[in-house]
Enzyme design. Structure first.
Site, PDB file in Angstrom:
ATOM      1  N   ASN A  35       0.806  -1.226   0.000  1.00  0.00           N
ATOM      2  CA  ASN A  35       0.000   0.000   0.000  1.00  0.00           C
ATOM      3  C   ASN A  35       0.834   1.269   0.000  1.00  0.00           C
ATOM      4  OD1 ASN A  35      -2.143  -1.640  -0.163  1.00  0.00           O
ATOM      5  ND2 ASN A  35      -2.761  -1.463   1.978  1.00  0.00           N
ATOM      6  N   CYS A 128     -15.686  -3.494  -4.247  1.00  0.00           N
ATOM      7  CA  CYS A 128     -15.062  -4.815  -4.153  1.00  0.00           C
ATOM      8  C   CYS A 128     -15.747  -5.527  -2.995  1.00  0.00           C
ATOM      9  CB  CYS A 128     -13.564  -4.679  -3.948  1.00  0.00           C
ATOM     10  SG  CYS A 128     -13.230  -3.964  -2.372  1.00  0.00           S
ATOM     11  N   ARG A 133     -16.414   1.423  -1.670  1.00  0.00           N
ATOM     12  CA  ARG A 133     -15.161   2.081  -2.092  1.00  0.00           C
ATOM     13  C   ARG A 133     -15.466   3.319  -2.938  1.00  0.00           C
ATOM     14  NH1 ARG A 133     -11.250  -1.970  -1.271  1.00  0.00           N
ATOM     15  NH2 ARG A 133      -9.760  -0.270  -1.062  1.00  0.00           N
ATOM     16  N   ASP A 317      -6.843  -3.789   8.050  1.00  0.00           N
ATOM     17  CA  ASP A 317      -6.222  -4.853   7.239  1.00  0.00           C
ATOM     18  C   ASP A 317      -5.673  -5.999   8.086  1.00  0.00           C
ATOM     19  OD1 ASP A 317      -4.829  -2.542   4.777  1.00  0.00           O
ATOM     20  OD2 ASP A 317      -6.840  -3.312   5.099  1.00  0.00           O
TER      21      ASP A 317
HETATM   22  C1  EPZ Z   1      -6.347   1.843   1.424  1.00  0.00           C
HETATM   23  O1  EPZ Z   1      -7.552   1.742   0.704  1.00  0.00           O
HETATM   24  C2  EPZ Z   1      -5.707   0.466   1.366  1.00  0.00           C
HETATM   25  N1  EPZ Z   1      -5.454   0.089  -0.011  1.00  0.00           N
HETATM   26  C3  EPZ Z   1      -6.622  -0.578   2.011  1.00  0.00           C
HETATM   27  O2  EPZ Z   1      -5.922  -1.818   2.025  1.00  0.00           O
HETATM   28  C4  EPZ Z   1      -6.869  -0.146   3.460  1.00  0.00           C
HETATM   29  O3  EPZ Z   1      -7.769  -1.062   4.053  1.00  0.00           O
HETATM   30  C5  EPZ Z   1      -7.469   1.254   3.489  1.00  0.00           C
HETATM   31  O4  EPZ Z   1      -6.580   2.175   2.799  1.00  0.00           O
HETATM   32  C6  EPZ Z   1      -7.668   1.762   4.904  1.00  0.00           C
HETATM   33  O5  EPZ Z   1      -6.454   1.731   5.581  1.00  0.00           O
HETATM   34  C7  EPZ Z   1      -4.396   0.644  -0.665  1.00  0.00           C
HETATM   35  O6  EPZ Z   1      -3.671   1.456  -0.122  1.00  0.00           O
HETATM   36  C8  EPZ Z   1      -4.179   0.185  -2.075  1.00  0.00           C
HETATM   37  P1  EPZ Z   1      -9.759   4.696   2.244  1.00  0.00           P
HETATM   38  P2  EPZ Z   1      -8.385   3.094   0.333  1.00  0.00           P
HETATM   39  O7  EPZ Z   1      -9.915   5.655   1.133  1.00  0.00           O
HETATM   40  O8  EPZ Z   1      -7.445   4.194   0.022  1.00  0.00           O
HETATM   41  C9  EPZ Z   1     -14.452   5.309   2.425  1.00  0.00           C
HETATM   42  C10 EPZ Z   1      -5.581  -4.107   1.616  1.00  0.00           C
HETATM   43  O9  EPZ Z   1      -6.092  -5.140   2.070  1.00  0.00           O
HETATM   44  N2  EPZ Z   1     -14.227   6.316   1.381  1.00  0.00           N
HETATM   45  O10 EPZ Z   1      -9.063   5.119   3.506  1.00  0.00           O
HETATM   46  O11 EPZ Z   1      -9.417   2.729  -0.644  1.00  0.00           O
HETATM   47  C11 EPZ Z   1     -14.235   3.904   1.872  1.00  0.00           C
HETATM   48  O12 EPZ Z   1     -15.412   3.454   1.238  1.00  0.00           O
HETATM   49  C12 EPZ Z   1      -6.459  -2.919   1.264  1.00  0.00           C
HETATM   50  O13 EPZ Z   1      -4.350  -3.924   1.438  1.00  0.00           O
HETATM   51  C13 EPZ Z   1     -15.281   7.124   1.012  1.00  0.00           C
HETATM   52  O14 EPZ Z   1     -16.375   7.013   1.547  1.00  0.00           O
HETATM   53  O15 EPZ Z   1      -9.063   3.367   1.762  1.00  0.00           O
HETATM   54  C14 EPZ Z   1     -13.898   3.103   3.098  1.00  0.00           C
HETATM   55  O16 EPZ Z   1     -15.093   2.721   3.746  1.00  0.00           O
HETATM   56  C15 EPZ Z   1      -7.927  -3.189   1.567  1.00  0.00           C
HETATM   57  N3  EPZ Z   1     -15.097   8.059   0.038  1.00  0.00           N
HETATM   58  C16 EPZ Z   1     -13.141   4.111   3.961  1.00  0.00           C
HETATM   59  O17 EPZ Z   1     -13.451   5.420   3.441  1.00  0.00           O
HETATM   60  C17 EPZ Z   1     -13.872   8.212  -0.586  1.00  0.00           C
HETATM   61  O18 EPZ Z   1     -13.758   9.087  -1.475  1.00  0.00           O
HETATM   62  C18 EPZ Z   1     -11.635   3.919   3.921  1.00  0.00           C
HETATM   63  O19 EPZ Z   1     -11.233   4.120   2.588  1.00  0.00           O
HETATM   64  C19 EPZ Z   1     -12.805   7.379  -0.195  1.00  0.00           C
HETATM   65  C20 EPZ Z   1     -12.996   6.431   0.796  1.00  0.00           C
END
Ligand code: EPZ
Length: 428
Positions: A35, A128, A133, A317
């Site tokens: 990540n 997913c 997401r 995670d």
């Molecule tokens: C990153 O995902 C990681 N992936 C995820 O790891 C990790 O679980 C997550 O951060 C939280 O730490 C990568 O870095 C590639 P977020 P990301 O934006 O960036 C909501 C793994 O197993 N949200 O912090 O997508 C979203 O739906 C993966 O390695 C909105 O609502 O995470 C989620 O519920 C899984 N609107 C929450 O925030 C947005 O515009 C966290 O999402 C963006 C996100």
């Protein structure tokens, strides 16, 4: 595509077979963080020239991100746990559906493309297995900097009206991806950008540090407030990816489950403070050095309540992996998932192995049982799949974990590492 003879199963269709009960101990070298590496790759778009990224994990998502960069016109060479990316030749700003649909992190090319070209066309990453997401926070942040968005046949068409300009942005939720995209746009925007309620994950700091090495002006990375002053140009650099705290946490759970002693080398214990605290609460002894963590256990596993939260809270995670520990603890635990809206599917597979887990909304109520039974189970997502293999290490008899392609996205040679630690495990 790897050549598959008619007698072998295509690696992406294989299953993992594990016979439980074997002691698990020894030392495992932890690779670069998935990540972080994926975002460092996206950041290379910002600097025409050859960027070199080292300590890169050999995982499927890195291969997909390499394809995304090639589809933009970059020249990407994948070496031994390192990449060289020549971004000079990037001549398009469209990230194709077939790649973004496979890997949500491809969305992180939005910021760099907008910073460099003022345009980006990225396929909407489907939801997913763990949640919708959404991208509303990405769009809110970039929109404040002068970006307009249209959705067009499954694509997000982003365009800068005039010049990208700095802005004051406060996120409703400290989204990792949105913080990264806005930061990568802000480094080339005109003027100052403040990101409040920014994500604080160590991978954000790693990306910010690489951007600073490239000539960007950033401060506050790792705190809730990140400040950026835009600059006119950035230059390519060599950068080493930070160690993968989630890969380390996964192996540490294996050692905690089976007794260890198990040592991880290459991840910073300071990136796993709460996870290590929870291990100690569960009766696991934990010793740490600058880049080493050693776990061992002789007594019973104790129950422990866990709340997943943005960093420095408990990492979502590692939620599935710790549920396996709770499933075998002497008592009841409550695990609350606060980051994703649907990250308990794995629990139904764990229940097939005899775990006593009841889901109530975003709480998992786990009553520890004396033992788990090996069973055929299915990976629902990357971390759930890895956790099912951990459960197989402890279960009586054989566990067959299918859907291994999920695991291959984020774990390099998971079976090989576990076998080297004493597991009776293979994949075919
Ligand atoms: C990153 O995902 C990681 N992936 C995820 O790891 C990790 O679980 C997550 O951060 C939280 O730490 C990568 O870095 C590639 P977020 P990301 O934006 O960036 C909501 C793994 O197993 N949200 O912090 O997508 C979203 O739906 C993966 O390695 C909105 O609502 O995470 C989620 O519920 C899984 N609107 C929450 O925030 C947005 O515009 C966290 O999402 C963006 C996100």
């Amino acid at each position: 595509m790897s050549h598959v003879s008619d007698t072998e199963v295509d690696p992406s269709m294989q299953s993992i077979y594990v016979h439980g009960g074997k002691p698990i101990s020894g030392t495992v070298r932890i690779g670069g963080a998935k990540n972080s590496a994926l975002k460092l790759m996206a950041a290379s778009i910002l600097a025409p020239g050859v960027t070199r990224i080292t300590n890169v994990p050999a995982i499927a998502d890195v291969t997909i991100m390499s394809e995304v960069l090639r589809s933009l016109g970059a020249d990407v060479h994948e070496g031994d746990h390192e990449l060289t990316i020549d971004a000079s030749g990037i001549d398009t700003f469209e990230a194709p559906y077939e790649l973004v649909a496979q890997m949500r992190a491809a969305v992180d090319v939005l910021g760099p493309l907008l910073a460099r070209f003022g345009r980006a066309r990225v396929a909407m990453p489907g939801g997913c297995n763990i949640g919708a997401r959404k991208l509303d926070l990405h769009m809110k942040g970039l929109g404040a900097m002068g970006v307009s968005f249209e959705t067009d046949h499954g694509y997000i068409d982003a365009q800068v009206n005039g010049k990208l300009h700095g802005a004051s942005i406060t996120f409703d939720f400290p989204s990792v991806g949105a913080t990264e995209n806005v930061m990568m746009a802000a480094v080339r925007a005109e003027g100052h950008t403040t990101i409040d309620n920014a994500a604080r994950e160590p991978e954000i700091a790693d990306l910010a540090n690489m951007l600073v090495e490239m000539g960007a002006k950033i401060s506050g990375q790792g705190t809730p407030t990140i400040e950026v002053d835009g600059v006119d140009e950035l230059h390519p650099v060599d950068h080493r990816t930070v160690g993968d705290r989630i890969e380390a946490g996964t192996y540490l759970v294996a050692g905690a489950l089976m007794g260890g002693p198990l040592t991880t080398v290459g991840a910073d214990p300071a990136h796993l403070t709460l996870a290590l605290e929870k291990l100690r609460r569960m009766g696991v002894s934990v010793e740490t050095g600058p880049q080493t963590i050693t776990v061992s256990r002789t007594g019973d596993l104790q129950p422990c309540d866990i709340q997943t939260l943005p960093h420095p809270g408990f990492p979502t995670d590692l939620q599935a992996q710790f549920m396996v520990l709770a499933a075998l603890a002497k008592g009841s635990s409550v695990i609350t998932e606060n980051v994703f809206e649907n990250r308990f599917m794995f629990a139904s597979e764990l229940s097939r192995m005899g775990a006593d887990v009841r889901i109530e909304g975003h709480h998992a109520l786990i009553n520890g049982v004396p033992k788990l039974e090996g069973a055929p189970v299915r990976s629902t997502d990357l971390r759930g799949g890895a956790a099912l293999v951990l459960a197989g290490l402890a279960a009586d008899g054989e566990t067959v974990v299918s859907g291994v392609h999920h695991i291959d996205r984020g774990y390099e040679d998971y079976v090989g590492h576990l076998r080297a630690l004493g597991a009776d495990i293979n994949r075919r």
